[in-house]
Design an enzyme around this catalytic site. Structure first.
Site, PDB file in Angstrom:
ATOM      1  N   ASP A  95     -20.765 -39.973  22.797  1.00 34.58           N
ATOM      2  CA  ASP A  95     -19.830 -39.321  23.726  1.00 34.58           C
ATOM      3  C   ASP A  95     -20.362 -38.017  24.317  1.00 34.58           C
ATOM      4  O   ASP A  95     -19.988 -37.644  25.430  1.00 34.58           O
ATOM      5  CB  ASP A  95     -18.430 -39.147  23.115  1.00 34.58           C
ATOM      6  CG  ASP A  95     -18.410 -38.249  21.887  1.00 34.58           C
ATOM      7  OD1 ASP A  95     -19.478 -37.795  21.423  1.00 34.58           O
ATOM      8  OD2 ASP A  95     -17.297 -38.001  21.370  1.00 34.58           O
ATOM      9  N   HIS A 108     -21.966 -40.590  15.251  1.00 38.76           N
ATOM     10  CA  HIS A 108     -22.252 -40.441  13.806  1.00 38.76           C
ATOM     11  C   HIS A 108     -21.401 -41.309  12.863  1.00 38.76           C
ATOM     12  O   HIS A 108     -21.737 -41.428  11.688  1.00 38.76           O
ATOM     13  CB  HIS A 108     -22.091 -38.977  13.337  1.00 38.76           C
ATOM     14  CG  HIS A 108     -22.650 -37.945  14.242  1.00 38.76           C
ATOM     15  ND1 HIS A 108     -23.996 -37.802  14.454  1.00 38.76           N
ATOM     16  CD2 HIS A 108     -22.055 -36.989  15.016  1.00 38.76           C
ATOM     17  CE1 HIS A 108     -24.203 -36.799  15.308  1.00 38.76           C
ATOM     18  NE2 HIS A 108     -23.038 -36.298  15.667  1.00 38.76           N
TER      19      HIS A 108
HETATM   20  O1  LIG Z   1     -20.031 -34.927  16.214  1.00 44.48           O
HETATM   21  C1  LIG Z   1     -20.006 -34.917  17.412  1.00 44.48           C
HETATM   22  C2  LIG Z   1     -21.275 -34.808  18.193  1.00 44.48           C
HETATM   23  O2  LIG Z   1     -22.383 -34.494  17.430  1.00 44.48           O
HETATM   24  C3  LIG Z   1     -18.693 -35.025  18.123  1.00 44.48           C
HETATM   25  O3  LIG Z   1     -18.759 -34.603  19.429  1.00 44.48           O
HETATM   26  C4  LIG Z   1     -18.176 -36.414  18.059  1.00 44.48           C
HETATM   27  O4  LIG Z   1     -19.046 -37.211  18.865  1.00 44.48           O
HETATM   28  C5  LIG Z   1     -16.710 -36.554  18.419  1.00 44.48           C
HETATM   29  O5  LIG Z   1     -16.331 -36.023  19.627  1.00 44.48           O
HETATM   30  P1  LIG Z   1     -14.825 -35.920  20.203  1.00 44.48           P
HETATM   31  O6  LIG Z   1     -14.133 -37.150  19.804  1.00 44.48           O
HETATM   32  O7  LIG Z   1     -14.230 -34.687  19.707  1.00 44.48           O
HETATM   33  O8  LIG Z   1     -15.046 -35.818  21.686  1.00 44.48           O
END
Ligand SMILES: O=C(CO)[C@@H](O)[C@H](O)COP(=O)(O)O
Ligand SMILES: Nc1ncnc2c1ncn2[C@@H]1O[C@H](COP(=O)(O)OP(=O)(O)O)[C@@H](O)[C@H]1O
Length: 506
Positions: A241, A82
């Protein structure tokens, strides 16, 4: 030798790892960077920090594994979803990137919903409602609030796709990550021309999108030299991720759910076709597997809550190496009985997404009495994080999506107490896998598939990912947690209006 590199541009840092064609991890490295919060609810990072961390970690793993340049055949990219990297005509960033947990775009979410013709019409176009963390509201925020900067923008990239641009010189994205922009027609797996037109956004702002294992380019000569790799090294599309982590957890079929406690908390289930939560609390996104989708619930401050608690409140850790502080701080929480002596913690330190899409939600300890100690509070923080994840699980179960096995992952799940809490609070045994690196491992496998080492992602997962151990539900703890969960759920409802008022003062 055929080696594959996975790079995950996370929120707390970038992780790189190198695997061989059998999936064995040869070397891994992490480089951390800060998350800036210029105002409450705003979160930003400098894409240059991601790049420096990428270079440092890739060089380190190549050196550690003693890999020759020609050995590393392909790279897979994963990253925090995002986030918006705004590039001008010379590919310079016009401002720091707004992140997935940034909450400044409430007005823009309303604007998108209205321009789309309402929430239902929006969901029909892009499968999801407008949420503050998504990318489209960030683009509109720039247009509404920093118009001079917006006028300079020629491309908007997601974090891992900015790293791809620097590695290969190419603009490209993948379906899973693109789903989180709110601009992808998730069902047709292509940009939604209809919504772009309603938002008056130029489609050229966005890169072409690919399926996750497709090759999107090769390293430039300068980068290959800097990293100690070859210009023949391919870069595959990769994944956001969450989908990358799910591949790394072998979640490629119905019935398996993966959890991740990173900075965020994620509950991820595979689906063979687009499935929806009618209330829009779960996201419906493309999976990193061709022609497959997934649903997920996301909590904004999961591992982030424990990090905040330890960095700001827990004293006496100064002499302990950084990597051991979590274990040291949580050891005393393990001495406290499940339920933290009736103390609840709401982990909404930066607003929340699932199930309460509420930027004004705030953190709280409720139920303190004179017998409570720091250890109770640390335990309550950890339990509160898992209660928030159970909220997503309850929705998934209520949609009759089968959850036959729960695979836990992310930095937080390395902690045995947090692992046990997940089994007890979910009321279901959980398993960990031989591959613990989540997203970076998942995209290294995608790179192997892109290079032809495996015929499909499913085959790659089957060959490399096995269950390592099972954590069984402790029935006594589970019943204590069951007694506390409805209280936890009631607290948000009771405090919602106060949170609004508090947020307006901040
Ligand atoms: O906003 C989301 C998924 O929609 C989060 O999962 C981000 O993608 C960040 O993830 P981490 O850095 O905490 O793993
Ligand atoms: N040993 C540990 N015990 C408990 N929590 C941990 C431990 N190590 C890391 N964490 C948690 O994991 C989070 C980082 O997880 P990670 O998956 O690396 O995150 P991200 O993908 O967001 O960069 C930290 O915020 C912290 O809460």
């Amino acid at each position: 030798m055929a080696y594959y590199l996975g790079i995950d541009v996370g929120t707390s840092g970038t992780k790189s790892l190198l695997i061989d064609a059998t999936g064995k991890v040869l070397a891994e490295a992490v480089a951390e960077y800060p998350m800036h919060q210029p105002k409450p609810g705003w979160t930003e990072q400098d894409p240059e920090d991601w790049w420096q961390a990428t270079v440092a970690t890739v060089r380190k793993v190549v050196r550690k594994a003693k890999a020759k340049p020609a050995d590393v055949r392909a790279i897979g990219l994963s990253g925090q979803m995002h986030g918006s990297v705004f590039l001008d005509a010379k590919n310079k960033v016009v401002r720091p990137a707004l992140l997935w947990n940034d909450q400044r775009t409430v007005a823009e979410c309303d604007e998108i919903t209205q321009r789309a013709g309402g929430r239902k019409a929006l969901i029909k176009m892009v499968a999801n409602p407008a949420l503050t963390g998504f990318t489209a509201p960030k683009i509109l925020w720039l247009r509404n609030n920093e118009p001079r900067k917006f006028d300079k923008v020629r491309k908007v990239l997601l974090p891992k796709d900015e790293i791809r641009r620097r590695l290969t010189g190419e603009f490209a994205g993948d379906m899973s990550d693109a789903s989180g922009t709110l601009l992808l027609d998730v069902v047709k797996r292509q940009w939604s021309k209809k919504l772009l037109s309603k938002l008056e956004l130029d489609p050229d702002l966005l890169p072409p999108v690919f399926e996750s294992e497709q090759v999107t380019g090769q390293l430039t000569a300068a980068v290959a030299e800097e990293l100690g790799l070859s210009t023949d090294c391919k870069v595959v599309a990769g994944a956001g991720d969450c989908a990358a982590g799910a591949i790394g957890n072998g979640v490629v079929e119905r019935g398996v759910l993966s959890t991740s406690i990173g900075t965020s908390g994620v509950m991820f289930v595979h689906s063979d076709q687009p499935e929806y939560d009618a209330e829009g609390r779960l996201h419906t996104f493309c999976h990193a597997v061709h022609g497959q989708w997934h649903m997920m619930g996301v909590n904004l401050t999961s591992g982030g809550s424990l990090q905040w608690w330890i960095d700001n409140v827990v004293q006496g850790l100064a002499g302990i190496p950084k990597g051991k502080r979590y274990e040291a701080a949580t050891a005393e929480a393990a001495e406290i009985a499940a339920g933290s002596g009736g103390l609840s913690f709401l982990p909404y330190l930066n607003g929340e997404r699932t199930p309460h899409a509420d930027p004004s939600a705030r953190g709280a300890f409720v139920g303190l009495n004179l017998t409570h100690t720091r250890a109770h509070m640390t335990r309550a923080v950890m339990e509160g994080v898992v209660f928030a994840m159970r909220d997503s699980l309850e929705i998934i179960r209520s949609l009759n999506v089968p959850v036959d096995q729960i695979r836990v992952s992310g930095g937080g799940s390395k902690n045995p107490l947090w692992k046990q809490m997940q089994a007890d609070i979910f009321g279901q045994n959980v398993v960990t896998l031989n591959a613990e690196q989540g997203p970076a491992y998942g995209v290294a496998l995608l790179a192997a598939v892109g290079d032809g080492a495996y015929d499909s992602i499913g085959e790659a997962c089957k060959a490399t990912i096995q269950v390592k151990e099972q954590t069984k539900v402790d029935r006594k703890a589970a019943s204590a947690m069951d007694a506390l969960f409805p209280i936890y759920q009631d607290l948000y409802v009771a405090l919602k209006d106060s949170f609004q008022k508090i947020a307006s003062l901040q």
